[in-house]
Structures are given as structure tokens and as C-alpha cells.
Design a protein around this motif. Structure first.
Motif, mmCIF file in Angstrom:
data_model
loop_
_atom_site.group_PDB
_atom_site.id
_atom_site.type_symbol
_atom_site.label_atom_id
_atom_site.label_comp_id
_atom_site.label_asym_id
_atom_site.label_seq_id
_atom_site.Cartn_x
_atom_site.Cartn_y
_atom_site.Cartn_z
ATOM 1 N N ALA A 41 86.250 -3.927 4.709
ATOM 2 C CA ALA A 41 85.787 -5.042 5.543
ATOM 3 C C ALA A 41 86.731 -6.234 5.388
ATOM 4 O O ALA A 41 87.009 -6.963 6.328
ATOM 5 N N HIS A 45 88.329 -9.130 8.062
ATOM 6 C CA HIS A 45 88.113 -10.567 7.842
ATOM 7 C C HIS A 45 89.457 -11.299 7.848
ATOM 8 O O HIS A 45 89.594 -12.361 8.445
ATOM 9 N N SER A 130 85.753 -1.036 -3.364
ATOM 10 C CA SER A 130 84.309 -0.794 -3.251
ATOM 11 C C SER A 130 83.651 -0.503 -4.596
ATOM 12 O O SER A 130 82.587 -1.029 -4.896
ATOM 13 N N THR A 133 83.631 -3.667 -6.762
ATOM 14 C CA THR A 133 82.611 -4.601 -6.285
ATOM 15 C C THR A 133 81.235 -4.177 -6.763
ATOM 16 O O THR A 133 80.456 -4.985 -7.272
ATOM 17 N N GLY A 153 71.529 -1.994 1.553
ATOM 18 C CA GLY A 153 72.792 -1.569 2.142
ATOM 19 C C GLY A 153 73.462 -0.571 1.218
ATOM 20 O O GLY A 153 74.489 -0.847 0.619
ATOM 21 N N SER A 155 74.556 2.604 1.925
ATOM 22 C CA SER A 155 75.197 3.769 2.581
ATOM 23 C C SER A 155 76.638 3.519 3.008
ATOM 24 O O SER A 155 77.272 4.425 3.556
ATOM 25 N N GLY A 156 77.166 2.332 2.755
ATOM 26 C CA GLY A 156 78.558 2.064 3.144
ATOM 27 C C GLY A 156 79.495 2.256 1.963
ATOM 28 O O GLY A 156 79.148 2.908 0.968
ATOM 29 N N TYR A 196 65.332 0.827 6.336
ATOM 30 C CA TYR A 196 65.128 -0.587 6.672
ATOM 31 C C TYR A 196 64.695 -0.793 8.110
ATOM 32 O O TYR A 196 64.222 -1.865 8.478
ATOM 33 N N ALA A 236 76.629 -9.455 -2.647
ATOM 34 C CA ALA A 236 78.035 -9.027 -2.590
ATOM 35 C C ALA A 236 78.535 -9.113 -1.155
ATOM 36 O O ALA A 236 79.716 -9.323 -0.913
ATOM 37 N N GLY A 237 77.633 -8.915 -0.184
ATOM 38 C CA GLY A 237 78.086 -8.886 1.207
ATOM 39 C C GLY A 237 76.927 -9.022 2.182
ATOM 40 O O GLY A 237 75.854 -9.505 1.814
ATOM 41 N N ALA A 266 84.553 -9.859 -6.025
ATOM 42 C CA ALA A 266 85.163 -8.844 -6.896
ATOM 43 C C ALA A 266 86.622 -9.175 -7.185
ATOM 44 O O ALA A 266 87.277 -9.872 -6.412
ATOM 45 N N SER A 310 78.808 0.666 10.689
ATOM 46 C CA SER A 310 77.890 1.763 10.358
ATOM 47 C C SER A 310 78.593 2.921 9.663
ATOM 48 O O SER A 310 78.189 4.071 9.772
ATOM 49 N N ALA A 311 79.632 2.586 8.892
ATOM 50 C CA ALA A 311 80.333 3.644 8.150
ATOM 51 C C ALA A 311 79.394 4.293 7.133
ATOM 52 O O ALA A 311 78.518 3.634 6.580
ATOM 53 N N GLY A 313 79.963 5.666 3.892
ATOM 54 C CA GLY A 313 80.964 5.806 2.838
ATOM 55 C C GLY A 313 82.283 5.190 3.259
ATOM 56 O O GLY A 313 82.300 4.247 4.055
HETATM 57 N N1 LIG Z 1 81.953 -9.777 -2.717
HETATM 58 C C1 LIG Z 1 83.037 -9.027 -2.662
HETATM 59 O O1 LIG Z 1 83.978 -9.173 -3.439
HETATM 60 C C2 LIG Z 1 83.099 -7.918 -1.616
HETATM 61 C C3 LIG Z 1 83.953 -6.815 -1.784
HETATM 62 C C4 LIG Z 1 83.883 -5.781 -0.827
HETATM 63 C C5 LIG Z 1 83.026 -5.876 0.271
HETATM 64 N N2 LIG Z 1 82.280 -7.010 0.396
HETATM 65 C C6 LIG Z 1 81.334 -7.156 1.504
HETATM 66 O O2 LIG Z 1 80.287 -6.219 1.257
HETATM 67 C C7 LIG Z 1 79.754 -5.765 2.510
HETATM 68 C C8 LIG Z 1 79.769 -4.249 2.492
HETATM 69 O O3 LIG Z 1 81.102 -3.799 2.437
HETATM 70 P P1 LIG Z 1 81.369 -2.254 2.711
HETATM 71 O O4 LIG Z 1 82.799 -2.009 2.560
HETATM 72 O O5 LIG Z 1 80.392 -1.435 1.936
HETATM 73 O O6 LIG Z 1 80.971 -2.214 4.261
HETATM 74 P P2 LIG Z 1 80.697 -0.977 5.186
HETATM 75 O O7 LIG Z 1 81.125 0.266 4.510
HETATM 76 O O8 LIG Z 1 81.309 -1.289 6.505
HETATM 77 O O9 LIG Z 1 79.095 -0.966 5.339
HETATM 78 C C9 LIG Z 1 78.562 -0.209 6.375
HETATM 79 C C10 LIG Z 1 77.140 0.211 6.006
HETATM 80 O O10 LIG Z 1 76.243 -0.891 6.133
HETATM 81 C C11 LIG Z 1 74.987 -0.356 6.538
HETATM 82 N N3 LIG Z 1 74.176 -1.422 7.129
HETATM 83 C C12 LIG Z 1 74.460 -2.146 8.216
HETATM 84 N N4 LIG Z 1 73.469 -3.057 8.438
HETATM 85 C C13 LIG Z 1 72.542 -2.866 7.466
HETATM 86 C C14 LIG Z 1 71.284 -3.471 7.153
HETATM 87 N N5 LIG Z 1 70.779 -4.440 7.897
HETATM 88 N N6 LIG Z 1 70.603 -3.045 6.078
HETATM 89 C C15 LIG Z 1 71.084 -2.034 5.323
HETATM 90 N N7 LIG Z 1 72.282 -1.397 5.572
HETATM 91 C C16 LIG Z 1 72.994 -1.815 6.629
HETATM 92 C C17 LIG Z 1 75.410 0.685 7.584
HETATM 93 O O11 LIG Z 1 74.441 1.687 7.765
HETATM 94 P P3 LIG Z 1 73.595 1.701 9.160
HETATM 95 O O12 LIG Z 1 74.565 1.667 10.284
HETATM 96 O O13 LIG Z 1 72.841 2.985 9.073
HETATM 97 O O14 LIG Z 1 72.770 0.482 9.100
HETATM 98 C C18 LIG Z 1 76.649 1.285 6.950
HETATM 99 O O15 LIG Z 1 76.368 2.415 6.181
HETATM 100 C C19 LIG Z 1 80.603 -6.397 3.607
HETATM 101 O O16 LIG Z 1 79.941 -7.548 4.054
HETATM 102 C C20 LIG Z 1 81.887 -6.793 2.870
HETATM 103 O O17 LIG Z 1 82.535 -7.885 3.466
HETATM 104 C C21 LIG Z 1 82.279 -8.010 -0.508
#
Ligand SMILES: NC(=O)c1ccc[n+]([C@@H]2O[C@H](COP(=O)([O-])OP(=O)(O)OC[C@H]3O[C@@H](n4cnc5c(N)ncnc54)[C@H](OP(=O)(O)O)[C@@H]3O)[C@@H](O)[C@H]2O)c1
Length: 322
Positions: A41, A45, A130, A133, A153, A155-156, A196, A236-237, A266, A310-311, A313
Motif C-alpha cells: 500500500a 501512497h 507486512s 508491521t 482486517g 485477510s490482506g 464484518y 497499523a492501517g 513499522a 481487496s487483496a 494476502g
Molecule cells: N503502520 C505501518 O507501518 C504500515 C505498514 C504497512 C501497511 N500499513 C497500512 O496497513 C493497511 C493494510 O495494509 P496491507 O498491505 O495489509 O493492505 P492490503 O493487503 O491491500 O489489504 C487488503 C485487505 O483489506 C481487507 N479489507 C478491506 N476493507 C476492510 C474492512 N472494512 N474490514 C476488514 N477488512 C477489510 C480486504 O478484504 P475484503 O476485500 O474482503 O474486505 C483485503 O483482504 C493499509 O492501510 C496500509 O497502508 C501500515
């Protein structure tokens, strides 16, 4: 060498496949022939300068680093004169900040580890951002063996590692995701599943020792309602609203209580990545691969896919087999 570059902020249309100079390793650097790079992600950004604040660190009028790509796996091509930890031919992986969407990348040696023997380059590239984090957010959330941990969240990219790592740390895990991903969450070790789209866990009356918010949005007071008296809410996100509410008002919301609410960012940490690598080599943690794109030219499409949100993994691009 070939690389995906961008010179202005915008949609994936600003990304172009170009021929650029092959980098030369500085004394503490390693030149890596990239075999795979993950899409995060963070890449979109930085590509879109969204949120606007990104411009303060990444270049106000345009990107200062023109090659994105944080997570790589590949083979050591050459090392800088002060590097003793790696040698040409070594298979390595790590989080490099930027420069991964290219055939070669020069990386600080301390940002790399030898690739886990039981993972392909594609799988190894899926680990750093990932999994780090997930680990650092759970740790900052004060996770303890026996804790009831809810992952909003699950499943990503981050969520699938958070389930597995929370289990490794002895927690009882509740995974929140949509119906099509519940079986995946169970297979990764989740003890309880919440869809959810069917249930708002903040209204269920159940309370948790730690709530890790990775995706989606709930208002701060709703998360607070689902915390035990000494519970911790860690963001975290998710949406910018979810992230900023926790960062700006988290401590205000917990004044006079033993609860904690806040956020985390992270960072690349070799010891943390080594801990994760150990779990991977022991077969206790694995990257969940959603899509592997065959070539560097597919990076724009891969970013369009992750932006859909909606990834299931991780998303990875293979490099060097064009
Ligand atoms: N703080 C940090 O250092 C840091 C580091 C990495 C990432 N992040 C942030 O963390 C977040 C996740 O990153 P990622 O790489 O895991 O993203 P990602 O892989 O793109 O996450 C996609 C997942 O989110 C699920 N999702 C979407 N809306 C949802 C909801 N309302 N409730 C529950 N699940 C939901 C989707 O499933 P469905 O389509 O089935 O809903 C999908 O499986 C992002 O916002 C990213 O910017 C932060």
C-alpha cells in the motif's frame, strides 16, 4: 538496466518502464540482482502523494526517489568494500525503502538477510514490510500469551501475518474479514472468525486485551467499547480517518483509564526480520500469495490491483525473466 520510474505524482499512469543507470554499491552497500519485488500500500501512497503529507518527506513538487518498491528478494551481484556479511551469489531478501521496481538495487547490508531456504524469491519478497508491521504492531500493543487479540482486517498483506504471529506469541485470535476470506483466516490459525459485512464486532459486547486495526474504519469510541479495562487499541492501517483519530485523540480518549489507544509505524529491523525468518524456516509462519505478476512491466497493473483494497494476502512481481 530496466526499471519502473515516476517523475511526477499521480495514478499508475505516471509509472513508466525505462532504461536507467545500473547502480554501483557504496562501501556499506550490496548490489542485488532483483528476482522478485512485493507491492505494498505504501507504494501507491508514495505514487499518488496521498495523503498530501507524503510531499513533506518524499519531495514537495515531485518524487525525490524515482523508483518505488520497498520489499525485494534476489541474488548478490557485488558488495561494497566494507561489507563482510554477504558475498556474490548469496540469495537475500529485505526491506529497502525504495528502488525495488528495477533489475538491480543497491541496498544497505543491514537491510538484508539471507533468504529463508524454504521460500522462493517471490515468497521471500512478500515478507518484510507486512510481517514486520504485524510483529511490531502486536508487540507495541503489549501482546501476551493467553491474550484475546482481535485483528480488524485479517485477510490482506499485514492481516494474514498478524494472525500467524499473534498465534506464535500465544494469543487467542479473533479474525475480522469478509465471508470469502474466513476460511483462509481459519487455515492461518484464527480461533474465532467475524464477517464484518454481517457483524459489527464493536457492538457484540465481547471485549479484547488487544485490538489491532489493519484495515477498514470504526470510530475511536466504538473500538474503546470493545476493549477490556486494561485493553490496548493499536492502529497499523485502514482509512486515514481511522489512523489520524488514533494518533491525534488516542491518549485523550483513555485519560483516567488503564486502556491505551494509539498508532504505529513499522521500521526495518534486522533482529525482527530474523525472528520472522526463524518462524518461516520452522514452518510456523508463511506468506499468503494472492498474485504473482510475471514481469517488471506489470507493476502498474499490480498497483492498480492493490489499490482496489481487496487483496487476499500478498502481491508480488517477478523480475529479470523478461
Ligand atoms: N503502520 C505501518 O507501518 C504500515 C505498514 C504497512 C501497511 N500499513 C497500512 O496497513 C493497511 C493494510 O495494509 P496491507 O498491505 O495489509 O493492505 P492490503 O493487503 O491491500 O489489504 C487488503 C485487505 O483489506 C481487507 N479489507 C478491506 N476493507 C476492510 C474492512 N472494512 N474490514 C476488514 N477488512 C477489510 C480486504 O478484504 P475484503 O476485500 O474482503 O474486505 C483485503 O483482504 C493499509 O492501510 C496500509 O497502508 C501500515
Amino acid at each position: 538496466m530496466k526499471a519502473i520510474i515516476y517523475t511526477r505524482y499521480g495514478s499508475p499512469d505516471v509509472l513508466t518502464l525505462a532504461e536507467i543507470e545500473k547502480p554501483v554499491p557504496q562501501p556499506h552497500q550490496v548490489l542485488v540482482k532483483v528476482r522478485a519485488v512485493a507491492v505494498n500500500a505504501a507504494d501507491w501512497h508514495l505514487m499518488r502523494a496521498d495523503p498530501f503529507l507524503v510531499r513533506l518527506t518524499n519531495g514537495f513538487f515531485g518524487p525525490k526517489n524515482q523508483v518505488l518498491g520497498l520489499d525485494i528478494a534476489g541474488e548478490v551481484e557485488a558488495v561494497g568494500r566494507d561489507v563482510t556479511t554477504f558475498q556474490p551469489g548469496d540469495a537475500v531478501f529485505g526491506e529497502i525503502g525504495h528502488g525495488g521496481f528495477a533489475e538491480y538495487a543497491c541496498v544497505q547490508a543491514k537491510s538484508l538477510l539471507l533468504k529463508p531456504a524454504n521460500l522462493s524469491f517471490e515468497e521471500a519478497a512478500a515478507l518484510p514490510v507486512s510481517a514486520l508491521t504485524a510483529l511490531q504492531a502486536l508487540r507495541k500493543g503489549g501482546i501476551q500469551p493467553g491474550h484475546q487479540v482481535l485483528i480488524n482486517g485479517a485477510s490482506g498483506g499485514v492481516g494474514t501475518f498478524a494472525i500467524q504471529i499473534a498465534k506464535q506469541l500465544g494469543a487467542e485470535v479473533t479474525a475480522v474479514c469478509s465471508s470469502g476470506k474466513l476460511e483462509l483466516a481459519r487455515a492461518l490459525g484464527a480461533d474465532h472468525l467475524i464477517d464484518y459485512r454481517q457483524e459489527n464486532f464493536t457492538r457484540s459486547g465481547r471485549r479484547y486485551d488487544l485490538i489491532l486495526a489493519v484495515n477498514g474504519y470504526h470510530p475511536l469510541w466504538a473500538y474503546k467499547r470493545a476493549l477490556k479495562p486494561q485493553g490496548v487499541y493499536m492502529v497499523a492501517g485502514g482509512t486515514m480517518g481511522q489512523i489520524f483519530q488514533a494518533l491525534l485523540f488516542g491518549s485523550l480518549f483513555t485519560l483516567g483509564s488503564q486502556q491505551k489507544m494509539g498508532g504505529m509505524l513499522a521500521e526495518m529491523n534486522q533482529d525482527d526480520l530474523a525472528l520472522i525468518k526463524g518462524w518461516v524456516e520452522a514452518g510456523q509462519v508463511r506468506p499468503v500469495m494472492d498474485k504473482i505478476y510475471p514481469s517488471l512491466a506489470d507493476v502498474p497493473e499490480a498497483i492498480r490491483y492493490i489499490e482496489q483494497g481487496s487483496a487476499k494476502g500478498k502481491i508480488v512481481v517477478r523480475v529479470g525473466e523478461e
